[in-house]
Design a protein around this motif. Structure first.
Motif, PDB file in Angstrom:
ATOM      1  N   GLN A  26       0.824  -1.216   0.000  1.00 15.47           N
ATOM      2  CA  GLN A  26       0.000   0.000   0.000  1.00 15.47           C
ATOM      3  C   GLN A  26       0.857   1.264   0.000  1.00 15.47           C
ATOM      4  N   THR A  27       1.730   1.321  -0.976  1.00 16.93           N
ATOM      5  CA  THR A  27       2.610   2.473  -1.117  1.00 16.93           C
ATOM      6  C   THR A  27       2.866   2.721  -2.602  1.00 16.93           C
ATOM      7  N   LYS A  28       3.592   3.783  -2.888  1.00 11.51           N
ATOM      8  CA  LYS A  28       4.021   4.064  -4.258  1.00 11.51           C
ATOM      9  C   LYS A  28       5.539   4.274  -4.309  1.00 11.51           C
ATOM     10  N   ASP A  29       6.184   3.929  -3.202  1.00 13.84           N
ATOM     11  CA  ASP A  29       7.594   4.284  -3.040  1.00 13.84           C
ATOM     12  C   ASP A  29       8.577   3.200  -3.458  1.00 13.84           C
ATOM     13  N   ILE A  30       8.105   1.970  -3.677  1.00 15.71           N
ATOM     14  CA  ILE A  30       9.027   0.883  -4.007  1.00 15.71           C
ATOM     15  C   ILE A  30       9.456   0.970  -5.469  1.00 15.71           C
ATOM     16  N   GLU A  31      10.761   1.009  -5.684  1.00 18.75           N
ATOM     17  CA  GLU A  31      11.323   1.019  -7.031  1.00 18.75           C
ATOM     18  C   GLU A  31      12.291  -0.153  -7.161  1.00 18.75           C
ATOM     19  N   ILE A  32      12.040  -1.015  -8.114  1.00 17.76           N
ATOM     20  CA  ILE A  32      12.856  -2.208  -8.293  1.00 17.76           C
ATOM     21  C   ILE A  32      14.100  -1.882  -9.124  1.00 17.76           C
ATOM     22  N   GLU A  33      15.253  -2.249  -8.562  1.00 20.66           N
ATOM     23  CA  GLU A  33      16.513  -2.024  -9.281  1.00 20.66           C
ATOM     24  C   GLU A  33      17.042  -3.305  -9.924  1.00 20.66           C
ATOM     25  N   ARG A  34      16.657  -4.460  -9.373  1.00 17.24           N
ATOM     26  CA  ARG A  34      17.125  -5.735  -9.922  1.00 17.24           C
ATOM     27  C   ARG A  34      16.018  -6.766  -9.797  1.00 17.24           C
ATOM     28  N   LEU A  35      15.858  -7.569 -10.845  1.00 11.82           N
ATOM     29  CA  LEU A  35      14.800  -8.580 -10.844  1.00 11.82           C
ATOM     30  C   LEU A  35      15.340  -9.875 -11.438  1.00 11.82           C
ATOM     31  N   ASP A  36      15.171 -10.974 -10.698  1.00 10.69           N
ATOM     32  CA  ASP A  36      15.561 -12.301 -11.175  1.00 10.69           C
ATOM     33  C   ASP A  36      14.390 -13.248 -10.995  1.00 10.69           C
ATOM     34  N   THR A  37      14.247 -14.202 -11.920  1.00 12.29           N
ATOM     35  CA  THR A  37      13.224 -15.224 -11.785  1.00 12.29           C
ATOM     36  C   THR A  37      13.858 -16.588 -11.973  1.00 12.29           C
ATOM     37  N   GLN A  38      13.476 -17.524 -11.102  1.00  7.90           N
ATOM     38  CA  GLN A  38      13.938 -18.907 -11.188  1.00  7.90           C
ATOM     39  C   GLN A  38      15.458 -19.016 -11.259  1.00  7.90           C
ATOM     40  N   VAL A  39      16.154 -18.243 -10.431  1.00  5.66           N
ATOM     41  CA  VAL A  39      17.613 -18.305 -10.394  1.00  5.66           C
ATOM     42  C   VAL A  39      18.045 -19.207  -9.242  1.00  5.66           C
ATOM     43  N   ASP A  40      19.005 -20.096  -9.506  1.00  5.49           N
ATOM     44  CA  ASP A  40      19.497 -21.007  -8.475  1.00  5.49           C
ATOM     45  C   ASP A  40      20.408 -20.269  -7.503  1.00  5.49           C
ATOM     46  N   LEU A  41      20.177 -20.485  -6.210  1.00  4.32           N
ATOM     47  CA  LEU A  41      21.038 -19.925  -5.171  1.00  4.32           C
ATOM     48  C   LEU A  41      21.621 -21.053  -4.338  1.00  4.32           C
ATOM     49  N   ILE A  42      22.909 -21.010  -4.060  1.00  2.00           N
ATOM     50  CA  ILE A  42      23.668 -22.007  -3.313  1.00  2.00           C
ATOM     51  C   ILE A  42      23.657 -23.343  -4.045  1.00  2.00           C
ATOM     52  N   LYS A  43      24.629 -23.546  -4.873  1.00  4.51           N
ATOM     53  CA  LYS A  43      24.724 -24.784  -5.641  1.00  4.51           C
ATOM     54  C   LYS A  43      25.750 -25.729  -5.009  1.00  4.51           C
ATOM     55  N   SER A  44      25.781 -25.753  -3.709  1.00  5.73           N
ATOM     56  CA  SER A  44      26.725 -26.605  -2.991  1.00  5.73           C
ATOM     57  C   SER A  44      26.253 -28.053  -3.041  1.00  5.73           C
ATOM     58  N   HIS A  45      27.206 -28.967  -3.127  1.00  3.04           N
ATOM     59  CA  HIS A  45      26.872 -30.391  -3.131  1.00  3.04           C
ATOM     60  C   HIS A  45      26.363 -30.855  -1.775  1.00  3.04           C
ATOM     61  N   ASP A  46      26.597 -30.053  -0.754  1.00  2.82           N
ATOM     62  CA  ASP A  46      26.216 -30.443   0.593  1.00  2.82           C
ATOM     63  C   ASP A  46      24.958 -29.743   1.085  1.00  2.82           C
ATOM     64  N   SER A  47      24.403 -28.845   0.276  1.00  4.42           N
ATOM     65  CA  SER A  47      23.221 -28.099   0.702  1.00  4.42           C
ATOM     66  C   SER A  47      22.164 -28.098  -0.393  1.00  4.42           C
ATOM     67  N   LYS A  48      20.934 -28.021   0.023  1.00  2.00           N
ATOM     68  CA  LYS A  48      19.821 -27.946  -0.924  1.00  2.00           C
ATOM     69  C   LYS A  48      19.740 -26.536  -1.490  1.00  2.00           C
ATOM     70  N   SER A  49      19.805 -26.420  -2.806  1.00  2.00           N
ATOM     71  CA  SER A  49      19.708 -25.100  -3.420  1.00  2.00           C
ATOM     72  C   SER A  49      18.246 -24.658  -3.455  1.00  2.00           C
ATOM     73  N   ILE A  50      18.018 -23.375  -3.654  1.00  2.00           N
ATOM     74  CA  ILE A  50      16.658 -22.856  -3.781  1.00  2.00           C
ATOM     75  C   ILE A  50      16.541 -22.118  -5.109  1.00  2.00           C
ATOM     76  N   ARG A  51      15.318 -21.998  -5.590  1.00  2.00           N
ATOM     77  CA  ARG A  51      15.068 -21.282  -6.832  1.00  2.00           C
ATOM     78  C   ARG A  51      13.853 -20.384  -6.634  1.00  2.00           C
ATOM     79  N   PRO A  52      14.058 -19.158  -6.118  1.00  4.45           N
ATOM     80  CA  PRO A  52      12.926 -18.255  -5.910  1.00  4.45           C
ATOM     81  C   PRO A  52      12.153 -18.002  -7.206  1.00  4.45           C
ATOM     82  N   ASP A  53      10.829 -17.986  -7.104  1.00  5.58           N
ATOM     83  CA  ASP A  53      10.020 -17.668  -8.283  1.00  5.58           C
ATOM     84  C   ASP A  53      10.351 -16.266  -8.782  1.00  5.58           C
ATOM     85  N   VAL A  54      10.351 -15.319  -7.862  1.00  5.32           N
ATOM     86  CA  VAL A  54      10.692 -13.933  -8.195  1.00  5.32           C
ATOM     87  C   VAL A  54      11.557 -13.380  -7.064  1.00  5.32           C
TER      88      VAL A  54
END
Length: 271
Positions: A26-54
């Protein structure tokens, strides 16, 4: 709308994601500077990676992880805990002070009312037992948005559009024009097919990697055939099903996949 379609809709669509966040907060102040979709984070063999939708970062370096979930089990508090921890690890570099950690907003958009109380938005607040006046400021904020909400406000209109298959019936201009462009522009349809195939492929690769890791940990010998990726025909079949659920005509699906209408009908089991 199909959750896969929504992920594609948000891809490189900074203005739409920005509009959605401003509606939610409920604002008008948010300005997006970077946007990624379905990007893999933490690709370690010992940890479960995540892939945020947005995953969006605003002008103040605040993080927004938007997850679109049809299955309520995928919107659990334990998943939220893990995702936010991975985002912290992704941000934190050696030698950095903990106070530099960014604000994280974890936003679940669920198909049904997760808490079944009829509200459009649920904000999770952490506090100190017996002292409601005291705050626990870890700057991790969790929000659940009810996909069934039909209120006469912008959030209600947004949920209406999320559940609307025909862009002509959408209320919010940003949603209507974005969906119209994606569904009616030939080049956008072909691009959507390519992205869909990438999502299918990435999902299989992630499953393959996690399966191999699990197998190793459990001492299971994996046969070569268990890890082989499906061929292009299976990719096209999966893409055809997704496009059909999104409301695309058979001729457009066939053209986008460089196939025939009869072949598409066979994939979809339409006689």
């Amino acid at each position: 709308m199909d959750d896969t379609f929504m992920r594609i809709l948000f891809r490189k669509n900074t203005s739409l994601v920005q509009r959605i966040l401003n509606i939610v907060f409920q604002t008008k102040d948010i300005e997006i500077e970077r946007l990624d979709t379905q990007v893999d984070l933490i690709k370690s063999h010992d940890s479960k990676s995540i892939r945020p939708d947005v995953l969006a970062i605003d002008q103040n370096k605040n993080y927004y992880d938007i997850e679109i979930q049809r299955d309520s089990k995928e919107a659990s508090s334990k998943r939220c805990r893990y995702y936010t921890s991975i985002l912290d690890v992704e941000f934190m570099k050696p030698g950095m002070d903990y106070e530099k950690l960014p604000k994280i907003y974890m936003i679940f958009i669920t198909e049904k009312d997760y808490y079944q109380k009829g509200r459009g938005l649920y904000k999770i607040q952490k506090g100190i037992e017996n002292h409601p006046d005291l705050k626990y400021e870890d700057e991790v904020y969790i929000l659940y948005i009810n996909g069934q909400y039909t209120g006469e406000d912008e959030l209600g209109y947004l949920m209406h559009d999320f559940n609307c298959s025909d862009y002509r019936d959408m209320i919010l201009e940003e949603m209507r024009e974005s969906v119209k462009k994606l569904k009616t522009n030939e080049s956008e349809v072909e691009n959507m097919c390519q992205i869909m195939e990438e999502l299918v492929e990435n999902g299989r690769l992630q499953g393959l990697n996690e399966g191999i890791i699990t197998g190793r940990k459990e001492g299971i010998l994996l046969g070569k055939t268990e890890g082989i990726l499906l061929g292009k025909i299976e990719e096209k079949k999966a893409t055809a099903h997704n496009l059909y659920e999104m409301g695309l005509d058979l001729d457009k699906i066939a053209k986008a996949l460089d196939s025939t209408i009869n072949q598409v009908k066979e994939w979809l089991s339409i006689h």
